[in-house]
Design a protein around this motif. Structure first.
Motif, PDB file in Angstrom:
ATOM      1  N   LEU A 268       0.833  -1.200   0.000  1.00 47.68           N
ATOM      2  CA  LEU A 268       0.000   0.000   0.000  1.00 47.68           C
ATOM      3  C   LEU A 268       0.873   1.258   0.000  1.00 47.68           C
ATOM      4  O   LEU A 268       0.548   2.248  -0.664  1.00 47.68           O
ATOM      5  N   CYS A 269       1.999   1.207   0.694  1.00 49.68           N
ATOM      6  CA  CYS A 269       2.927   2.348   0.695  1.00 49.68           C
ATOM      7  C   CYS A 269       3.496   2.586  -0.702  1.00 49.68           C
ATOM      8  O   CYS A 269       3.711   3.730  -1.106  1.00 49.68           O
ATOM      9  N   VAL A 270       3.733   1.489  -1.428  1.00 50.72           N
ATOM     10  CA  VAL A 270       4.256   1.614  -2.792  1.00 50.72           C
ATOM     11  C   VAL A 270       3.237   2.322  -3.678  1.00 50.72           C
ATOM     12  O   VAL A 270       3.580   3.204  -4.472  1.00 50.72           O
ATOM     13  N   LEU A 271       1.963   1.954  -3.540  1.00 51.57           N
ATOM     14  CA  LEU A 271       0.925   2.604  -4.335  1.00 51.57           C
ATOM     15  C   LEU A 271       0.802   4.083  -3.963  1.00 51.57           C
ATOM     16  O   LEU A 271       0.574   4.930  -4.833  1.00 51.57           O
ATOM     17  N   LYS A 272       0.974   4.396  -2.698  1.00 54.57           N
ATOM     18  CA  LYS A 272       0.942   5.802  -2.278  1.00 54.57           C
ATOM     19  C   LYS A 272       2.100   6.569  -2.903  1.00 54.57           C
ATOM     20  O   LYS A 272       1.949   7.726  -3.312  1.00 54.57           O
ATOM     21  N   GLU A 273       3.277   5.939  -2.981  1.00 49.77           N
ATOM     22  CA  GLU A 273       4.425   6.591  -3.595  1.00 49.77           C
ATOM     23  C   GLU A 273       4.191   6.809  -5.089  1.00 49.77           C
ATOM     24  O   GLU A 273       4.532   7.860  -5.641  1.00 49.77           O
ATOM     25  N   LEU A 274       3.582   5.815  -5.766  1.00 46.79           N
ATOM     26  CA  LEU A 274       3.245   5.989  -7.178  1.00 46.79           C
ATOM     27  C   LEU A 274       2.283   7.159  -7.354  1.00 46.79           C
ATOM     28  O   LEU A 274       2.417   7.951  -8.299  1.00 46.79           O
ATOM     29  N   ALA A 303      -4.608  -6.388   7.543  1.00 42.33           N
ATOM     30  CA  ALA A 303      -3.906  -5.109   7.615  1.00 42.33           C
ATOM     31  C   ALA A 303      -3.643  -4.735   9.071  1.00 42.33           C
ATOM     32  O   ALA A 303      -4.500  -4.949   9.935  1.00 42.33           O
ATOM     33  N   GLN A 304      -2.462  -4.197   9.336  1.00 42.03           N
ATOM     34  CA  GLN A 304      -2.139  -3.722  10.681  1.00 42.03           C
ATOM     35  C   GLN A 304      -2.290  -2.211  10.728  1.00 42.03           C
ATOM     36  O   GLN A 304      -1.727  -1.493   9.897  1.00 42.03           O
ATOM     37  N   LEU A 305      -3.063  -1.748  11.713  1.00 42.37           N
ATOM     38  CA  LEU A 305      -3.293  -0.315  11.858  1.00 42.37           C
ATOM     39  C   LEU A 305      -2.160   0.338  12.643  1.00 42.37           C
ATOM     40  O   LEU A 305      -1.347  -0.336  13.282  1.00 42.37           O
ATOM     41  N   SER A 306      -2.116   1.652  12.581  1.00 46.41           N
ATOM     42  CA  SER A 306      -1.048   2.401  13.242  1.00 46.41           C
ATOM     43  C   SER A 306      -1.092   2.271  14.757  1.00 46.41           C
ATOM     44  O   SER A 306      -0.102   2.564  15.431  1.00 46.41           O
ATOM     45  N   GLU A 338     -12.035   7.919  10.394  1.00 47.24           N
ATOM     46  CA  GLU A 338     -11.083   7.882  11.509  1.00 47.24           C
ATOM     47  C   GLU A 338      -9.709   8.343  11.013  1.00 47.24           C
ATOM     48  O   GLU A 338      -8.820   7.546  10.722  1.00 47.24           O
ATOM     49  N   HIS A 339      -9.523   9.644  10.925  1.00 47.89           N
ATOM     50  CA  HIS A 339      -8.286  10.187  10.347  1.00 47.89           C
ATOM     51  C   HIS A 339      -7.069  10.007  11.247  1.00 47.89           C
ATOM     52  O   HIS A 339      -5.939  10.190  10.796  1.00 47.89           O
ATOM     53  N   GLY A 340      -7.286   9.654  12.501  1.00 48.07           N
ATOM     54  CA  GLY A 340      -6.169   9.433  13.406  1.00 48.07           C
ATOM     55  C   GLY A 340      -5.506   8.087  13.222  1.00 48.07           C
ATOM     56  O   GLY A 340      -4.452   7.819  13.827  1.00 48.07           O
ATOM     57  N   LEU A 341      -6.103   7.205  12.406  1.00 51.23           N
ATOM     58  CA  LEU A 341      -5.553   5.880  12.155  1.00 51.23           C
ATOM     59  C   LEU A 341      -5.123   5.744  10.713  1.00 51.23           C
ATOM     60  O   LEU A 341      -5.713   6.349   9.814  1.00 51.23           O
ATOM     61  N   GLU A 342      -4.099   4.937  10.492  1.00 52.29           N
ATOM     62  CA  GLU A 342      -3.646   4.611   9.152  1.00 52.29           C
ATOM     63  C   GLU A 342      -3.270   3.143   9.091  1.00 52.29           C
ATOM     64  O   GLU A 342      -3.095   2.494  10.128  1.00 52.29           O
ATOM     65  N   ILE A 343      -3.136   2.624   7.891  1.00 49.71           N
ATOM     66  CA  ILE A 343      -2.639   1.262   7.718  1.00 49.71           C
ATOM     67  C   ILE A 343      -1.117   1.306   7.694  1.00 49.71           C
ATOM     68  O   ILE A 343      -0.518   2.054   6.912  1.00 49.71           O
ATOM     69  N   ASP A 344      -0.496   0.534   8.574  1.00 50.85           N
ATOM     70  CA  ASP A 344       0.969   0.474   8.611  1.00 50.85           C
ATOM     71  C   ASP A 344       1.517  -0.559   7.630  1.00 50.85           C
ATOM     72  O   ASP A 344       2.510  -0.335   6.971  1.00 50.85           O
TER      73      ASP A 344
END
Length: 348
Positions: A268-274, A303-306, A338-344
Motif C-alpha cells: 500500500l505504501c508503494v501505491l501511495k508513492e506511485l 492489515a495492521q493499523l497504526s 477515523e483520520h487518526g488511524l492509518e494502515i501500517d
C-alpha cells in the motif's frame, strides 16, 4: 453451515441463494466467493449466509501468498524466470536475442495467468535477492501486460507491452555483477554505469526485433515527465506510451521486492508513492488506472493499523482508495472517517 459474514473466506461456496432486505438477489447458490463478493455482501448489509462444508483447512497467518495458488502456476512463473536468465546470457554473448526464445519464455505465462484474480500476490511472493534481476523482469512484463489490458489497448498491444516489460532490463547483462549486486551505496561512477543499461537494452532489442517500439520502450523506461529521468531527459509526450506503462510497472515491482541494498516496502505504501510521483514524474492517467485496479486486490487482506491492531480490509472507497473500511475484532473502522488511524502494513 450457517456463518456470519465476518467468518467468510474467499473460496467458500454458497449453498443457498442470497437476497438483501429488499428482496434483491445478491448471490446465487453454488457461487464460489472471491474478495469482491465479500465486499458486495457487506454493501448489501447481509449478516449471515449458508455455505457448503469446508473441505480444506482454513487460512493460517503463516501461509504465504504462493501457498494459495496451484503449483502449475508457480512452475510457469519459475520457467519464465529461468528463460529470462538464458536470454540475458544469450544477449551478453551474441549481442542480441532470439525473438522466438523470448516468446517461448514469456507468453506461456501470460496465457496461464490472464484469468487469475490475484496474480500480483503470487508474483510478489516469489522473489529472492539472488534472482532479483530476472524475477523483476518477469514481474514487470506481467504488470505491463495487465496495465495495457486495463487501459483497453488492443490484444496485440497488450502482448507487445508485456514483452517490452519482460525485456526492458536486458541491457543489465552488460553491467558488471559487482555493481548490480553491491549491497552498499553506489558511487557516482557506479551509478553512471548502471544508467547505461537502458541504452544497452535499446541496442540489443533493436538488433533483435523488427518492432522498434519494444527497443524504444526499454530505452525510455527511466524517463520522467518533468525531465528528471535518463538517458535523454525527455518531457511529457516525448515519452512513448509503452515506456510510460513500463515505468510504472518497473517502480512498483522494484519497490515491493527485496533487493541486496533495500528491503521491500509495504504494497500500500508503494501505491501511495506511485500516486505522489503521478503529479510530476509519471503519467497521471496511467498511474491512477493502475492504482484503481490494484486496490481491489487488498480486499480480504489482513492489515495492521497504526495503533497495532490487526483487521481485515472489507471495502475500499472510490474517492479515497488508501483509507478503506476495516473489520477489527467485532467492529468496523472506516479510515475515511477515523483520520487518526492509518494502515501500517498489509499481510500478503
Amino acid at each position: 453451515m450457517r456463518i456470519h459474514i465476518t467468518d467468510l473466506q474467499a473460496g467458500d461456496q454458497i449453498s443457498q441463494d442470497i437476497f438483501n432486505a429488499y428482496g434483491l438477489h445478491v448471490l446465487s447458490s453454488g457461487a464460489i466467493l472471491n474478495e469482491s463478493d465479500l465486499s458486495r455482501l457487506y454493501q448489501h448489509r447481509i449478516d449471515y449466509v449458508d455455505i457448503e462444508q469446508r473441505v480444506s483447512p482454513s487460512f493460517e497467518a503463516s501461509e504465504t501468498a504462493a501457498d494459495l495458488f496451484p503449483p502449475e502456476l508457480r512452475y510457469k512463473f519459475e520457467d519464465a524466470v529461468a528463460g529470462c536468465e538464458l536470454l540475458f546470457k544469450q544477449a551478453l554473448v551474441e549481442g542480441k536475442i532470439s525473438e522466438e526464445d523470448a516468446k517461448e519464455s514469456f507468453q506461456p505465462l501470460v496465457r496461464h495467468f490472464q484469468e487469475e484474480r490475484d496474480v500480483v500476490s503470487l508474483m510478489l511472493s516469489m522473489h529472492t535477492q539472488d534472482e532479483y534481476t530476472y524475477q523483476h523482469s518477469v514481474q514487470v512484463g506481467m504488470l505491463s501486460f495487465y496495465m495495457a489490458k486495463w487501459l483497453e489497448w488492443s490484444e496485440e498491444d497488450q502482448i507487445r507491452a508485456g514483452m517490452a516489460g519482460f525485456l526492458h532490463d536486458i541491457g543489465k547483462c552488460r553491467i558488471p555483477e559487482e555493481i548490480l549486486k553491491k549491497s552498499g551505496r553506489l558511487t557516482d561512477a557506479e551509478f553512471e554505469e548502471i544508467k547505461k543499461h537502458s541504452a544497452h537494452s535499446y541496442q540489443i532489442l533493436k538488433d533483435s526485433y523488427s518492432d522498434e517500439e519494444i527497443a524504444v520502450a526499454a530505452l525510455q523506461h527511466h524517463e520522467r515527465r518533468d525531465g528528471t529521468g535518463y538517458p535523454e531527459r525527455l518531457h511529457d509526450q516525448a515519452i512513448m506510451p509503452m515506456s510510460r506503462v513500463i515505468a510504472i510497472a518497473d517502480i512498483y515491482s522494484a519497490m515491493s521486492s527485496d533487493r541486496v541494498y533495500q528491503e521491500k516496502r509495504d504494497l500500500l505504501c508503494v501505491l501511495k508513492e506511485l500516486y505522489r510521483l503521478s503529479f510530476n514524474e509519471l503519467d497521471a492517467e496511467m498511474t491512477l488506472t493502475f492504482i484503481n485496479r490494484m486496490i481491489p486486490n487488498f480486499i480480504g487482506k489482513r492489515a495492521q493499523l497504526s495503533d497495532g491492531r490487526w483487521g481485515t480490509i472489507i471495502m475500499t472507497h472510490p474517492t479515497d482508495p488508501f483509507r478503506p473500511l476495516i473489520h477489527v475484532d467485532d467492529k468496523f473502522i472506516d479510515l475515511a472517517v477515523e483520520h487518526g488511524l492509518e494502515i501500517d502494513r498489509i499481510s500478503t
